[in-house]
Scaffold this motif. Structure first.
Motif, PDB file in Angstrom:
ATOM      1  N   ASP A   1      10.748  17.960  -1.708  1.00  0.00           N
ATOM      2  CA  ASP A   1       9.151  17.411  -1.445  1.00  0.00           C
ATOM      3  C   ASP A   1       8.794  16.576  -2.004  1.00  0.00           C
ATOM      4  OD1 ASP A   1       8.455  19.919  -0.534  1.00  0.00           O
ATOM      5  OD2 ASP A   1       8.084  21.137  -2.055  1.00  0.00           O
ATOM      6  N   ALA A   2       8.886  15.582  -2.798  1.00  0.00           N
ATOM      7  CA  ALA A   2       8.485  14.473  -3.409  1.00  0.00           C
ATOM      8  C   ALA A   2       9.518  13.238  -2.867  1.00  0.00           C
ATOM      9  CB  ALA A   2       9.349  14.210  -4.691  1.00  0.00           C
ATOM     10  N   MET A   3      10.594  13.584  -2.312  1.00  0.00           N
ATOM     11  CA  MET A   3      11.333  12.732  -1.385  1.00  0.00           C
ATOM     12  C   MET A   3      10.986  12.604  -0.172  1.00  0.00           C
ATOM     13  SD  MET A   3      15.314  13.378  -3.362  1.00  0.00           S
ATOM     14  CE  MET A   3      16.553  11.744  -2.052  1.00  0.00           C
ATOM     15  N   VAL A   4      10.866  13.284   0.776  1.00  0.00           N
ATOM     16  CA  VAL A   4      10.032  13.953   1.601  1.00  0.00           C
ATOM     17  C   VAL A   4       8.982  13.264   1.599  1.00  0.00           C
ATOM     18  CG1 VAL A   4       9.627  15.169   3.357  1.00  0.00           C
ATOM     19  CG2 VAL A   4      11.500  16.142   2.549  1.00  0.00           C
ATOM     20  N   SER A   5       8.003  13.037   0.939  1.00  0.00           N
ATOM     21  CA  SER A   5       7.101  12.933   0.843  1.00  0.00           C
ATOM     22  C   SER A   5       6.924  11.182   1.187  1.00  0.00           C
ATOM     23  CB  SER A   5       5.765  13.202  -0.090  1.00  0.00           C
ATOM     24  OG  SER A   5       6.029  14.065   0.267  1.00  0.00           O
ATOM     25  N   THR A   6       7.805  10.660   0.364  1.00  0.00           N
ATOM     26  CA  THR A   6       8.824   9.202   0.001  1.00  0.00           C
ATOM     27  C   THR A   6       8.424   8.825   1.511  1.00  0.00           C
ATOM     28  OG1 THR A   6       8.882   9.600  -2.583  1.00  0.00           O
ATOM     29  CG2 THR A   6       9.426   7.225  -1.488  1.00  0.00           C
ATOM     30  N   GLY A   7       9.947   9.429   1.816  1.00  0.00           N
ATOM     31  CA  GLY A   7       9.676   8.908   2.966  1.00  0.00           C
ATOM     32  C   GLY A   7       9.501   9.119   4.519  1.00  0.00           C
ATOM     33  N   GLY A   8       8.271   9.881   5.110  1.00  0.00           N
ATOM     34  CA  GLY A   8       7.060   9.540   5.445  1.00  0.00           C
ATOM     35  C   GLY A   8       5.731   8.943   5.241  1.00  0.00           C
TER      36      GLY A   8
ATOM     37  N   LEU B   1       3.962  10.114 -10.105  1.00  0.00           N
ATOM     38  CA  LEU B   1       3.311  10.264 -11.288  1.00  0.00           C
ATOM     39  C   LEU B   1       2.469  11.595 -10.657  1.00  0.00           C
ATOM     40  CD1 LEU B   1       1.308   6.876 -11.770  1.00  0.00           C
ATOM     41  CD2 LEU B   1       3.074   8.108 -12.657  1.00  0.00           C
ATOM     42  N   ARG B   2       2.008  12.547  -9.963  1.00  0.00           N
ATOM     43  CA  ARG B   2       1.628  13.848  -9.621  1.00  0.00           C
ATOM     44  C   ARG B   2       3.574  14.593 -10.319  1.00  0.00           C
ATOM     45  NH1 ARG B   2      -1.171  16.610  -5.055  1.00  0.00           N
ATOM     46  NH2 ARG B   2      -2.048  18.483  -5.994  1.00  0.00           N
ATOM     47  N   TYR B   3       4.296  14.081  -9.494  1.00  0.00           N
ATOM     48  CA  TYR B   3       5.213  14.962  -9.418  1.00  0.00           C
ATOM     49  C   TYR B   3       5.859  14.860 -11.015  1.00  0.00           C
ATOM     50  CZ  TYR B   3      10.197  16.208  -9.216  1.00  0.00           C
ATOM     51  OH  TYR B   3      10.775  17.012  -9.594  1.00  0.00           O
ATOM     52  N   LEU B   4       6.063  13.951 -11.864  1.00  0.00           N
ATOM     53  CA  LEU B   4       5.997  13.804 -13.239  1.00  0.00           C
ATOM     54  C   LEU B   4       5.727  14.505 -14.106  1.00  0.00           C
ATOM     55  CD1 LEU B   4       8.054  10.742 -13.070  1.00  0.00           C
ATOM     56  CD2 LEU B   4       8.879  12.422 -12.482  1.00  0.00           C
ATOM     57  N   THR B   5       4.038  14.595 -13.695  1.00  0.00           N
ATOM     58  CA  THR B   5       2.991  14.850 -14.582  1.00  0.00           C
ATOM     59  C   THR B   5       2.159  16.310 -14.008  1.00  0.00           C
ATOM     60  OG1 THR B   5       1.317  13.764 -13.693  1.00  0.00           O
ATOM     61  CG2 THR B   5       2.590  12.573 -15.806  1.00  0.00           C
ATOM     62  N   ASN B   6       2.157  16.895 -13.505  1.00  0.00           N
ATOM     63  CA  ASN B   6       1.512  17.942 -12.862  1.00  0.00           C
ATOM     64  C   ASN B   6       1.831  18.311 -11.686  1.00  0.00           C
ATOM     65  OD1 ASN B   6      -0.232  19.855 -13.288  1.00  0.00           O
ATOM     66  ND2 ASN B   6      -1.968  18.815 -12.322  1.00  0.00           N
ATOM     67  N   PRO B   7       3.101  18.922 -11.276  1.00  0.00           N
ATOM     68  CA  PRO B   7       3.595  19.631  -9.891  1.00  0.00           C
ATOM     69  C   PRO B   7       3.099  20.489 -10.374  1.00  0.00           C
ATOM     70  CG  PRO B   7       5.532  19.358 -11.333  1.00  0.00           C
ATOM     71  CD  PRO B   7       4.442  18.437 -12.361  1.00  0.00           C
ATOM     72  N   THR B   8       2.848  21.352 -10.697  1.00  0.00           N
ATOM     73  CA  THR B   8       2.359  23.065 -11.067  1.00  0.00           C
ATOM     74  C   THR B   8       0.676  23.691 -10.410  1.00  0.00           C
ATOM     75  OG1 THR B   8       2.464  22.990 -13.151  1.00  0.00           O
ATOM     76  CG2 THR B   8       4.458  23.602 -12.186  1.00  0.00           C
ATOM     77  N   VAL B   9       0.546  24.981 -10.029  1.00  0.00           N
ATOM     78  CA  VAL B   9      -0.676  25.345 -10.297  1.00  0.00           C
ATOM     79  C   VAL B   9      -0.645  26.680 -10.302  1.00  0.00           C
ATOM     80  CG1 VAL B   9       0.526  25.974  -7.111  1.00  0.00           C
ATOM     81  CG2 VAL B   9      -1.632  25.518  -7.407  1.00  0.00           C
ATOM     82  N   ILE B  10      -1.766  27.259 -10.595  1.00  0.00           N
ATOM     83  CA  ILE B  10      -1.686  28.774 -10.761  1.00  0.00           C
ATOM     84  C   ILE B  10      -2.873  29.062  -9.686  1.00  0.00           C
ATOM     85  CG2 ILE B  10      -3.076  30.040 -13.317  1.00  0.00           C
ATOM     86  CD1 ILE B  10      -2.949  27.909 -15.184  1.00  0.00           C
TER      87      ILE B  10
ATOM     88  N   TYR C   1       0.828  -0.971  -0.203  1.00  0.00           N
ATOM     89  CA  TYR C   1       0.066   0.155  -0.053  1.00  0.00           C
ATOM     90  C   TYR C   1       0.440   0.994  -0.157  1.00  0.00           C
ATOM     91  CZ  TYR C   1      -4.069   3.169   1.266  1.00  0.00           C
ATOM     92  OH  TYR C   1      -4.789   4.017   0.840  1.00  0.00           O
ATOM     93  N   SER C   2       1.941   1.023   0.626  1.00  0.00           N
ATOM     94  CA  SER C   2       2.600   2.013   0.452  1.00  0.00           C
ATOM     95  C   SER C   2       3.736   2.345  -0.596  1.00  0.00           C
ATOM     96  CB  SER C   2       3.973   2.286   1.617  1.00  0.00           C
ATOM     97  OG  SER C   2       5.077   1.012   1.191  1.00  0.00           O
ATOM     98  N   LEU C   3       3.743   1.100  -1.391  1.00  0.00           N
ATOM     99  CA  LEU C   3       3.889   1.684  -2.562  1.00  0.00           C
ATOM    100  C   LEU C   3       2.980   2.171  -3.905  1.00  0.00           C
ATOM    101  CD1 LEU C   3       6.286  -1.918  -2.799  1.00  0.00           C
ATOM    102  CD2 LEU C   3       7.318   0.799  -3.024  1.00  0.00           C
ATOM    103  N   TYR C   4       2.298   1.795  -3.249  1.00  0.00           N
ATOM    104  CA  TYR C   4       0.812   2.117  -4.142  1.00  0.00           C
ATOM    105  C   TYR C   4       0.579   3.934  -3.710  1.00  0.00           C
ATOM    106  CZ  TYR C   4      -4.044   3.600  -5.895  1.00  0.00           C
ATOM    107  OH  TYR C   4      -4.903   4.464  -5.672  1.00  0.00           O
ATOM    108  N   LEU C   5       0.671   4.061  -2.734  1.00  0.00           N
ATOM    109  CA  LEU C   5       0.843   5.680  -2.486  1.00  0.00           C
ATOM    110  C   LEU C   5       1.560   6.260  -3.654  1.00  0.00           C
ATOM    111  CD1 LEU C   5      -0.337   5.500   1.059  1.00  0.00           C
ATOM    112  CD2 LEU C   5      -1.654   5.678  -0.855  1.00  0.00           C
ATOM    113  N   ILE C   6       2.664   6.015  -3.081  1.00  0.00           N
ATOM    114  CA  ILE C   6       4.593   6.299  -3.292  1.00  0.00           C
ATOM    115  C   ILE C   6       4.598   6.425  -5.193  1.00  0.00           C
ATOM    116  CG2 ILE C   6       6.656   6.218  -3.410  1.00  0.00           C
ATOM    117  CD1 ILE C   6       6.818   4.731  -0.686  1.00  0.00           C
ATOM    118  N   THR C   7       3.880   5.956  -5.961  1.00  0.00           N
ATOM    119  CA  THR C   7       3.743   6.227  -7.746  1.00  0.00           C
ATOM    120  C   THR C   7       2.575   6.784  -7.427  1.00  0.00           C
ATOM    121  OG1 THR C   7       4.279   3.680  -7.634  1.00  0.00           O
ATOM    122  CG2 THR C   7       3.075   4.225  -9.157  1.00  0.00           C
TER     123      THR C   7
END
Length: 436
Positions: A392-399, A59-68, A49-55
């Motif tokens: 942020d992606a690395m910190v969230s992965t570790g968390g 995916l969000r970081y690689l495809t849409n890490p921005t906001v307007i 389940y952790s691998l699922y959440l990390i994935t």
């Protein structure tokens, strides 16, 4: 010594030596087989389940890490003045037309004169009118068109007494005149002029009363308003009647999207936009804009359906130009091509500016036609920003990993080290002495 390597005992030994949470319950000697299977199942489910959440997060970081987001610090920014393209009604230069007739010496001067009259007024919507004149396809149609259309030598005068000339361009609208556009280098009739050296006209909040005007015109013209990186189209136009001399005053409001400097460090697929220097276009390799991408897509559609492009697209890059009898094919597929360009997959500009027509005043008067326009200064603009970066992606992965099974970077290094050390040092060769 016999070579013995038991995977299950080896894994239990690695888990018992690592800091992975729950490992003791699997390898401890006082736990029953039921407890070991129960804790093994819990650990496996937690890992999955952790691998699922990390994935999902990556995916969000690689495809849409921005906001307007909204930016209201209007005191610090400049805004590009509205771009305008004017297609004048009185296009035909009778003297130039007669000179072309005398130079060409056609077999049927009357028919050739009619052809030139139609050619001067042509645009993409009525281009099929030339299909009956295929006998003139061997002529340089673009050169003749440029010769017989009136030249307008009227500068754009700004309220700060600055003057600048409009650029004579050829588009699917015919021959027109464009102001304050960054892509005139591709649309201009005179390809040898260095339009990239011209800076766009920008104003600040302190210059919000700036206006521009075209005075002493010889005829009215339809107005096409657009952003500095856009090709003028029929989607945004103001039709001006040609019957009388007209005074036209317009007011535009900008819609601005800017990109934070950190956005450029992302991959194009991550930010879903492109900068002008990141062109992937075949026809415009040195400059990218969303409008030019759609324009190229439209040309490719015409090439696929008709095998050529209309002469109105004066690109000069070796693309086959349609003979006059093939213009019927262009006209037949025009609507489908215009509808299909939305599926071309073109990315938006990272820095984007469009204009909306807020108000206009059009009256007939006794003087020469006059066009005047200004801009309502916007106190709000949109800004592309990174909502989470690589850190942020690395910190969230570790968390996530720490939350579900107590793993950390040290845990991963520890397990990897034990596996590598065991494999290369021969600790797994004798299970009777190593994994008791």
């Amino acid at each position: 010594m016999a070579y013995q390597f038991y995977i299950s005992k080896f894994l239990r030994w690695v888990i018992s030596k690592s800091s992975l949470h729950g490992g003791y319950h699997i390898t401890g000697p006082r736990h029953t087989i039921f407890e070991k299977y129960m804790w093994g199942t819990i650990i496996i489910l937690a890992i999955l389940y952790s691998l699922y959440l990390i994935t999902l997060f990556w995916l969000r970081y690689l495809t849409n890490p921005t906001v307007i987001s909204l930016d209201r610090n209007y005191h610090e920014w400049n805004t590009t003045f509205p771009s305008l393209t004017v297609c004048f009604h009185d296009r035909l230069n009778v003297t130039a037309r007669d000179n072309v007739i005398r130079r060409v010496k056609p077999a049927n001067p009357t028919k050739f004169e009619k052809f030139l009259n139609i050619l001067a007024e042509i645009d993409i919507t009525n281009i099929q009118q030339l299909k009956g004149y295929d006998e003139y396809s061997s002529l340089d149609i673009n050169a003749i068109l440029n010769e017989i259309v009136n030249y307008v030598d009227v500068p754009v005068v700004l309220s700060n007494d600055e003057e600048t000339n409009m650029v004579r361009v050829i588009t699917e609208l015919g021959i027109c005149y464009s102001f304050n556009s960054a892509i005139n280098q591709y649309l201009s009739v005179n390809k040898d002029e260095n339009y990239m050296a011209r800076h766009l006209i920008e104003i600040s909040i302190m210059e919000r009363d700036t206006t521009a005007s075209l005075n002493n015109l010889t005829s009215n013209g339809n107005i096409f308003y657009h952003g500095p990186f856009e090709v003028p189209t029929y989607l945004r136009q103001l039709i001006v009647p040609s019957s009388a001399s007209t005074f036209l005053q317009m007011s535009f409001k900008p819609v601005i999207i800017t990109a934070d400097t950190t956005i450029e460090n992302l991959y194009v697929q991550q930010r879903n936009c492109r900068y002008p220097h990141e062109s992937n276009l075949k026809l415009f390799p040195k400059f990218y804009s969303y409008s030019l991408c759609l324009f190229e897509c439209k040309l490719q559609q015409f090439l696929e359906k008709c095998g050529c492009v209309p002469f109105l697209y004066n690109l000069g890059v070796g693309i086959p130009v349609c003979r006059l009898k093939k213009l019927t094919c262009i006209s037949d597929h025009l609507v489908k091509v215009q509808q299909s360009v939305s599926t071309c997959g073109c990315l938006k500009d990272c820095n984007l500016i469009n204009f909306t027509l807020q108000s206009y005043l059009m009256i007939d008067w006794f003087n020469n036609p006059l066009i005047k326009w200004d801009m309502v200064t916007s106190k709000v603009r949109y800004s592309r920003r990174i909502i989470f970066d690589l850190a942020d992606a690395m910190v969230s992965t570790g968390g996530i990993a720490a939350l579900f099974f107590g793993a950390s970077f040290v845990t991963v290094v520890e397990i990897s080290f034990l596996i590598v050390r065991t494999t290369f040092s021969g600790l797994g060769l004798n299970q009777s002495t190593q994994w008791k």
